[in-house]
Design an enzyme around this catalytic site. Sequence first.
Site, short mmCIF file in Angstrom:
data_model
loop_
_atom_site.label_atom_id
_atom_site.label_comp_id
_atom_site.label_asym_id
_atom_site.label_seq_id
_atom_site.Cartn_x
_atom_site.Cartn_y
_atom_site.Cartn_z
N LYS A 1 35.96 13.01 62.26
CA LYS A 1 36.11 11.83 61.41
C LYS A 1 35.73 12.16 59.97
O LYS A 1 36.42 11.77 59.03
CB LYS A 1 35.27 10.67 61.96
CG LYS A 1 35.84 10.10 63.26
CD LYS A 1 34.91 9.11 63.96
CE LYS A 1 35.51 8.71 65.32
NZ LYS A 1 34.67 7.78 66.08
N ASP B 1 35.86 0.04 63.23
CA ASP B 1 36.12 0.35 64.64
C ASP B 1 36.81 -0.82 65.36
O ASP B 1 37.35 -0.64 66.44
CB ASP B 1 34.79 0.62 65.37
CG ASP B 1 34.57 2.10 65.65
OD1 ASP B 1 35.55 2.85 65.72
OD2 ASP B 1 33.40 2.49 65.80
N GLN C 1 28.73 5.60 66.27
CA GLN C 1 29.40 6.32 67.36
C GLN C 1 28.78 5.94 68.71
O GLN C 1 27.56 5.95 68.87
CB GLN C 1 29.29 7.83 67.10
CG GLN C 1 30.09 8.68 68.08
CD GLN C 1 31.60 8.52 67.97
OE1 GLN C 1 32.13 8.15 66.93
NE2 GLN C 1 32.30 8.77 69.06
N1 GUN Z 1 33.20 6.48 71.36
C1 GUN Z 1 34.40 6.75 71.92
N2 GUN Z 1 35.39 6.26 71.16
C2 GUN Z 1 34.82 5.67 70.10
C3 GUN Z 1 35.34 5.01 68.95
O1 GUN Z 1 36.55 4.82 68.78
N3 GUN Z 1 34.40 4.55 68.08
C4 GUN Z 1 33.07 4.72 68.25
N4 GUN Z 1 32.24 4.22 67.34
N5 GUN Z 1 32.56 5.33 69.31
C5 GUN Z 1 33.44 5.81 70.22
#
Ligand code: GUN
Length: 293
Positions: A52, A119, A96
């Site tokens: 990211k 998100d 996350q």
């Molecule tokens: N863990 C797995 N997929 C995601 C996501 O799209 N966003 C976040 N914040 N955590 C995750």
Amino acid sequence: MQLIDGKAIADQIKREIAEEVEQIKAAGGKIPHLAAVLVGHDGGSETYVAHKVKACEQCGFRSTLVRFESDVTEAELLRKVDELNNDADIDGFIVQLPLPKHISEQKVIEAIDYRKDVDGFHPINVGRMSIGLPCFVSATPAGIMELLKRYDIETRGKHCVVLGRSNIVGKPVATLMMQKANPGDATVTVCHSRSSNLKEMCLQADIIIAALGVPEFLKGDMVKEGVVVVDVGTTRVPSDKTKSGFKLTGDVKFDEVAPKCSYITPVPGGVGPMTIVSLMKNTLLAGKKAIYR
Ligand code: GUN
């Protein structure tokens, strides 16, 4: 059978975003700024967050990584969320997941200002998505819809079977596939770990979105000829053939299923890159205040 190249589409979209950021810069506008909060040292989470941050660079965004050890208290984490909510330079941020067991993920998600929730996990964004209002759509479902759109895959009137009912993928992608839109307008069946007729459902499907998190769950004898298969699985299965010591494995037994498909996404290189790029698109929208003032 045509392979859906998520990596190529994601690279294309990142170039489109980078061009727009150049224009924003040239016009003296604000450069989008994403913050990512990472708790602990889970291998998968470390990798995703690193991807990211790198994608932010490629798009010309600013990024900030906030790290905590896994023994951080819920109160400390909530204080950081509050700080990011009130930091005018941060356009959007993510925490996350998964979080350590002693922290309530739901509490953290609900503490995030929905206007910075790139998100799309906050109940306000989930609710707005489900009734078709402008909002931050969560990244994996948005990435899947973008792939179907860019490959011009017909979804209208088709039977779409979603395997899995998670809040992050199964539920939202089912909602989007049934929405009056293109892509969308499909008849959707959601199957999960308690479904008794899962194979029969899959055999009737024109489109299967596999998001169970069970490696190689979908076998060749579970799909009909001509099916479109989207594989959301990303389980790290131990392997002695790779340098990292694991192999990213999808929910689809690719060798058996692919020959029967009209289209299929590979793992890796299918949905994964699109998830990251969808987060970048949301960050751009947040930076432009395109959804919420
Ligand atoms: N863990 C797995 N997929 C995601 C996501 O799209 N966003 C976040 N914040 N955590 C995750």
